[in-house]
Design a protein around this motif. Structure first.
Motif, PDB file in Angstrom:
ATOM      1  N   ARG A  38      -6.425  51.138 -63.222  1.00 17.48           N
ATOM      2  CA  ARG A  38      -7.650  50.328 -63.017  1.00 17.48           C
ATOM      3  C   ARG A  38      -7.767  50.534 -61.570  1.00 17.48           C
ATOM      4  NH1 ARG A  38      -5.520  44.295 -64.650  1.00 17.48           N
ATOM      5  NH2 ARG A  38      -4.318  43.805 -62.796  1.00 17.48           N
ATOM      6  N   THR A  90     -10.682  42.010 -63.967  1.00 11.74           N
ATOM      7  CA  THR A  90     -11.782  42.577 -63.814  1.00 11.74           C
ATOM      8  C   THR A  90     -11.620  44.120 -63.041  1.00 11.74           C
ATOM      9  OG1 THR A  90     -13.205  40.810 -64.190  1.00 11.74           O
ATOM     10  CG2 THR A  90     -14.189  42.619 -62.912  1.00 11.74           C
ATOM     11  N   VAL A  92     -12.487  48.676 -63.345  1.00 13.28           N
ATOM     12  CA  VAL A  92     -12.780  49.795 -64.029  1.00 13.28           C
ATOM     13  C   VAL A  92     -11.550  50.497 -64.432  1.00 13.28           C
ATOM     14  CG1 VAL A  92     -13.798  52.138 -64.171  1.00 13.28           C
ATOM     15  CG2 VAL A  92     -15.010  50.401 -62.914  1.00 13.28           C
ATOM     16  N   GLN A 111     -15.685  49.986 -67.838  1.00 12.89           N
ATOM     17  CA  GLN A 111     -15.666  48.918 -66.975  1.00 12.89           C
ATOM     18  C   GLN A 111     -15.043  47.624 -67.873  1.00 12.89           C
ATOM     19  OE1 GLN A 111     -17.042  47.899 -63.662  1.00 12.89           O
ATOM     20  NE2 GLN A 111     -16.017  45.793 -64.230  1.00 12.89           N
ATOM     21  N   THR A 113     -14.785  43.524 -67.793  1.00 14.56           N
ATOM     22  CA  THR A 113     -15.206  42.319 -66.795  1.00 14.56           C
ATOM     23  C   THR A 113     -14.778  40.793 -67.660  1.00 14.56           C
ATOM     24  OG1 THR A 113     -17.324  43.268 -66.057  1.00 14.56           O
ATOM     25  CG2 THR A 113     -17.375  40.916 -65.724  1.00 14.56           C
TER      26      THR A 113
END
Length: 116
Positions: A38, A90, A92, A111, A113
């Motif tokens: 990530r 949070t 990607v 993504q 979030t």
């Protein structure tokens, strides 16, 4: 690498759960390692969790008690079950695969979030 995120979309409230799935195409041969990295805004890409074809996993300390990685070798799929999500999760999320010749493959990114 084809990745999906369930439930639909990548927006979840703190404390919620999300499951990421990734499937490697048949053109990628002899996959050894699959997993997830990530990258948060302004940060370097970091390992979240990876698992070998033999079932040995390496999970980041920051998610060890909340995320679970699993794999189906026959289908070349890897899943990341994310529970008790926090705002700091949070980022990607990128699916990753590495074959026995140390060739690396990356998914396009999903993504996630975590926000109220």
């Amino acid at each position: 690498l084809m990745c999906s995120c369930r439930p639909g979309g990548g927006l979840v409230q703190p404390g919620g759960s999300l499951r990421l799935s990734c499937a490697a195409s048949e053109s990628i041969f002899s996959i050894n390692i699959m997993g997830w990295y990530r990258q948060a805004p302004g940060m370097q890409r970091e390992l979240v969790a990876v698992i070998t074809s033999g079932g040995r996993s390496n999970v980041a300390d920051s998610v060890k008690d909340r995320f679970t990685i699993s794999r189906d070798n026959a289908k070349n799929t890897v899943n990341l079950q994310m529970n008790s999500l926090k705002p700091e999760d949070t980022a990607v999320y990128y699916c990753y695969a590495e074959n026995t010749l140390n060739m690396n493959y990356w998914g396009k990114g999903t993504q996630v979030t975590v926000s109220s």
